[in-house]
Structure formats: structure tokens, C-alpha cells
Design an enzyme around this catalytic site. Structure first.
Site, PDB file in Angstrom:
ATOM      1  N   PRO A  28      -5.237  10.023   5.777  1.00 41.47           N
ATOM      2  CA  PRO A  28      -4.220  10.380   6.787  1.00 41.47           C
ATOM      3  C   PRO A  28      -2.959  10.891   6.103  1.00 41.47           C
ATOM      4  O   PRO A  28      -2.108  10.113   5.675  1.00 41.47           O
ATOM      5  CB  PRO A  28      -3.980   9.057   7.532  1.00 41.47           C
ATOM      6  CG  PRO A  28      -4.335   7.988   6.544  1.00 41.47           C
ATOM      7  CD  PRO A  28      -5.413   8.560   5.661  1.00 41.47           C
TER       8      PRO A  28
ATOM      9  N   ASP B 114      -0.340   9.589   1.388  1.00 42.58           N
ATOM     10  CA  ASP B 114      -1.473   8.903   2.012  1.00 42.58           C
ATOM     11  C   ASP B 114      -0.904   7.732   2.814  1.00 42.58           C
ATOM     12  O   ASP B 114      -0.404   6.761   2.244  1.00 42.58           O
ATOM     13  CB  ASP B 114      -2.426   8.412   0.920  1.00 42.58           C
ATOM     14  CG  ASP B 114      -3.664   7.727   1.476  1.00 42.58           C
ATOM     15  OD1 ASP B 114      -3.666   7.366   2.673  1.00 42.58           O
ATOM     16  OD2 ASP B 114      -4.624   7.530   0.708  1.00 42.58           O
ATOM     17  N   HIS B 115      -0.984   7.827   4.143  1.00 47.35           N
ATOM     18  CA  HIS B 115      -0.344   6.829   4.993  1.00 47.35           C
ATOM     19  C   HIS B 115      -1.011   5.450   4.897  1.00 47.35           C
ATOM     20  O   HIS B 115      -0.443   4.454   5.366  1.00 47.35           O
ATOM     21  CB  HIS B 115      -0.322   7.292   6.458  1.00 47.35           C
ATOM     22  CG  HIS B 115       0.957   6.953   7.166  1.00 47.35           C
ATOM     23  ND1 HIS B 115       1.719   5.845   6.863  1.00 47.35           N
ATOM     24  CD2 HIS B 115       1.626   7.600   8.161  1.00 47.35           C
ATOM     25  CE1 HIS B 115       2.775   5.813   7.648  1.00 47.35           C
ATOM     26  NE2 HIS B 115       2.758   6.866   8.430  1.00 47.35           N
ATOM     27  N   ARG B 116      -2.187   5.383   4.300  1.00 50.38           N
ATOM     28  CA  ARG B 116      -2.826   4.085   4.107  1.00 50.38           C
ATOM     29  C   ARG B 116      -2.122   3.282   3.022  1.00 50.38           C
ATOM     30  O   ARG B 116      -2.190   2.046   3.013  1.00 50.38           O
ATOM     31  CB  ARG B 116      -4.303   4.267   3.708  1.00 50.38           C
ATOM     32  CG  ARG B 116      -5.153   4.990   4.739  1.00 50.38           C
ATOM     33  CD  ARG B 116      -6.518   5.321   4.185  1.00 50.38           C
ATOM     34  NE  ARG B 116      -6.445   6.156   2.991  1.00 50.38           N
ATOM     35  CZ  ARG B 116      -7.513   6.547   2.282  1.00 50.38           C
ATOM     36  NH1 ARG B 116      -8.722   6.168   2.661  1.00 50.38           N
ATOM     37  NH2 ARG B 116      -7.362   7.304   1.209  1.00 50.38           N
ATOM     38  N   ALA B 117      -1.467   3.994   2.087  1.00 52.11           N
ATOM     39  CA  ALA B 117      -0.844   3.326   0.942  1.00 52.11           C
ATOM     40  C   ALA B 117       0.661   3.486   0.889  1.00 52.11           C
ATOM     41  O   ALA B 117       1.351   2.691   0.248  1.00 52.11           O
ATOM     42  CB  ALA B 117      -1.458   3.868  -0.354  1.00 52.11           C
TER      43      ALA B 117
END
Length: 408
Positions: A204, A379-382
Site C-alpha cells: 500500500p 509502505d503504509h504497512r511499515a
């Protein structure tokens, strides 16, 4: 005793290799440690040395052909050995059995397998062609042979369905048109396509953009470049200074210097900055290891060396491994602003635009200033928005007050 040379596995992600060049011809002597061939992997082009001495008896995979790792690509034998392989037709056991069953001289069959190996399907195709006596004019046969077009593939428009010269010429034109529309991807380009598709599909992305006043950077570079070149033998580029600033900003923001793997964020102590370099057939990313610990002159020299190796196809696996963050600079191509795709498992990438003069309000006055646009893909996950914004804030400060870089 004759031994096989196999396609080596030159990296963890390598699944196949493309033979770019053989440095020896069949019948030539090969010495252990000599460069035997060049191969293109999913990342770089590399020279591969011979692991033993002997005579190169047979090349099984020609230049321009691609095969999976561990596939036999050549045969080396000792000089005094009489090879039983010479003169023998390369064919699979099933192909040999079928040829014997059908009464076909297998040496007449053209192989489509690795290294020209004859497969069972090749034998069946040859048998079908032999079975069907194609009607064609003598001139049509000559043209078809010249352009390597199987007459069995053509539909005749002459009397009784006979293939004419015009039928062959039409097939040649159609084949040329098809070739003009299709561009085969190199191993490098195919890997880039796969990795970038995977990145956009699974990561994402979100993007943060800042405009940076580069006036002081321009002034500093003009002042120090002559002395740097005289004392250290290197011309410092704007990209070198950006990489130096990026390394320091990563040190201040360790959440950006990370990998996302198996659902976990792995913050990495070493700051290894990758530099995207355009090469023929694709893009490679040589890595500056421990970029935060190197003075600007050393950093500039290492970047020059890696870029030159990239453009001459001399990068090694270790030169492109271990990156924790990537900088992609298209400013030299006149691109003002763009967004880059994250190179997994990294969690961010910086896109650098061109330095151009734009109006800027400075202490109440509108002045022409050297400006550049920087876009961070995250990276919106991290990484969350505040973490990305803080990194850009620190980077902007370092670039607008470059004397701070002297302290690191």
C-alpha cells in the site's frame, strides 16, 4: 573424464540465466580461473570463470539463449581424452525411441530443446512433415527454404491448392509484421516488470512531496568542487550530496531504514543506500554500503565506481545486495517531479527531480532560487505519515543548510 559445466546460481533470487557471450570456442583450451562465459542474471551481467582446466569440447547453450540454473551448458574434457560426445546427436531417450520406431534418421531432425536437444515433439513434427507431401512450385520451395518457412504451415492459392511464390512472400511479410510488434523482454527487464508489479499489487503505497531550496547546495558545490577535485581526484555531483544527506536523515529516522518481511518490520542498523542506474535493457541498483559513515569525497568516488561498473556490465552480486533504502534521481533527464515504486523488501524510496530556478519568497521578497522537488514513496504497512514527513523534514533541513553535513 569429461564433465558438464552448468548454469550457476549466482544469487538467491536467480532462477535462470541468459548466456551473453562465450569467451572460448569449441576445441579451445580452457584454464581454471579464466573467464569462460558471461551470463545475465535477474539483477546483473557477470563474468563466470572456469572451475577446471581442459578442452571446451561442446557448447550446449549458445549466446542469446536462456536456461534454468543448474542446466548443463557446456562440456569440458582433458586434452588427451577422446570424447564420446562428439558427433553424437543430442536427443532425449523418448525422442530416440520414437525415431527408431518410426524409422526416422534422427540426425535429420532439428531440435528445439536446450542446446538444440531433440525432443519427442520434434520427432513427431518431423514425421508429420514427412508424411504430408506438400504441393508447391519450385520457386515457392526455394523461397520457403531461404526464409526458413515450413511449407506445411502455408495454405496454397494456386491450382489444386499448390503453394505459389506469392503465398510464401505473403507469409514472409506477415512474419515480419509480427516481429515488428513483439519486443522480447530481457531477463533484467522481465525481472523488473515482475518485481514492480508485485510491489504495486502487494504494497500500500502513499506519497509525500516537499520542495527544497537548493540555493546553498548549488553555492557550496561551486565553492568546494575545484578543491575536492584537486585534493581527492573526484568531482562532487548534486546526487552525491543528496545521497550524503539521505544517509544522515536515515540515521535520524531508523523507521525508514527498514525491511518489511513476513508481516514484520525489520529495522536495519547498517545504512546501505541504493542508487537507481539506467542501463541497456533495464535498471540496476548498486548499493553504497554504510553510506552514513563515509565522507563526501569517498562517497562520491564509490558512486562513480559503481555507476561505471553498472554501465559496463561489471557489477557483482555483492554490489547490488543488501540495500536498505533507494534513491532514484531523474533530475539529469529534466524531470521535475515523479513518484517511484518501492523496491521490496525496503519500505521507502526517494524520487529526486531536477534543480530548476523558481520564484520563492525569501524574507518578504520574491527571489529566483534553485529549487528541487523530492517525493518519498512509503509502505503504509511499515511507515505512517508522520514518520515519512519527519524524514523529509530532516532531509530538507540538511539540504537547505548543507554545512550541517560537514559534521557527519
Amino acid at each position: 573424464m569429461a564433465s558438464e559445466i552448468i548454469m550457476p546460481k549466482l544469487g538467491e533470487t536467480m532462477e535462470e540465466g541468459l548466456i551473453l557471450k562465450w569467451h572460448k570456442e569449441e576445441g579451445e583450451e580452457v584454464r581454471k580461473g579464466e573467464v569462460l562465459f558471461e551470463v545475465e542474471t535477474d539483477k546483473v551481467a557477470m563474468e563466470v570463470e572456469a572451475t577446471e582446466s581442459g578442452i571446451l569440447k561442446k557448447i550446449l547453450v549458445k549466446e542469446g539463449e536462456k536456461v534454468p540454473v543448474f542446466t548443463p551448458i557446456a562440456i569440458i574434457a582433458s586434452p588427451d581424452e577422446v570424447s564420446q560426445e562428439e558427433g553424437r546427436v543430442l536427443a532425449s531417450p523418448r525422442a530416440k525411441a520414437l525415431a527408431k520406431e518410426l524409422g526416422i534418421d534422427i540426425s535429420m531432425v532439428k531440435g528445439s530443446g536446450p542446446g538444440g536437444r531433440i525432443t519427442e515433439m520434434d520427432v513427431r513434427r518431423f514425421a508429420e512433415e514427412m508424411k504430408e507431401e506438400v504441393k508447391a512450385t519450385p520457386l515457392a520451395r526455394k523461397l520457403a527454404e531461404q526464409y526458413e518457412i515450413p511449407l506445411s504451415d502455408l495454405k496454397g492459392t494456386g491450382p489444386g491448392g499448390r503453394i505459389t511464390k506469392e503465398d510464401v512472400e505473403r507469409a514472409v511479410a506477415e512474419r515480419a509484421e509480427e516481429r515488428a510488434r513483439i519486443v522480447e523482454l530481457s531477463g533484467m527487464r522481465r525481472t523488473i516488470a515482475e518485481r514492480m508489479s508485485l510491489s504495486k499489487r502487494t504494497i500500500p503505497h502513499f506519497y509525500l512531496t516537499v520542495e527544497v531550496d537548493m540555493e546553498e547546495i548549488v553555492r557550496m558545490r561551486e565553492q568546494i568542487m575545484p578543491d575536492m577535485e584537486r585534493m581527492f581526484g573526484v568531482k562532487v555531483s548534486y546526487n552525491d550530496i543528496v545521497v550524503k544527506a539521505v544517509a544522515f536523515a536515515l540515521k535520524l529516522n531508523p523507521t525508514i531504514n527498514a525491511h518489511f518481511e513476513e508481516g514484520k518490520v525489520k529495522q536495519i542498523e547498517a545504512i546501505n543506500v541504493g542508487i537507481a542506474v539506467a542501463v541497456e535493457g533495464g535498471l540496476v541498483v548498486p548499493v553504497i554500503k554504510d553510506a552514513d559513515r563515509k565522507p563526501l569525497s569517498e562517497l562520491a568516488k564509490e558512486i562513480r565506481t559503481l555507476v561505471e561498473k553498472a554501465r559496463t556490465g561489471m557489477l557483482r552480486i555483492e554490489d547490488v545486495s543488501g540495500g536498505t533504502f533507494t534513491v532514484s534521481n531523474l533530475g539529469m533527464y529534466g524531470v521535475d517531479e515523479f513518484s517511484a515504486i518501492i523496491n521490496p523488501p525496503q519500505v521507502a524510496i526517494l524520487a529526486v527531480g531536477a534543480i530548476t530556478k523558481r520564484p520563492l519568497v525569501v524574507e518578504g521578497q520574491v527571489l529566483p532560487r534553485h529549487m528541487a522537488t523530492f517525493t518519498l514513496s512509503c509502505d503504509h504497512r511499515a511507515v505512517d505519515g508522520v514518520q515519512g514527513a519527519t524524514f523529509l523534514k530532516d532531509l530538507k533541513l540538511l539540504l537547505e543548510k548543507p554545512h550541517l553535513l560537514i559534521t557527519v
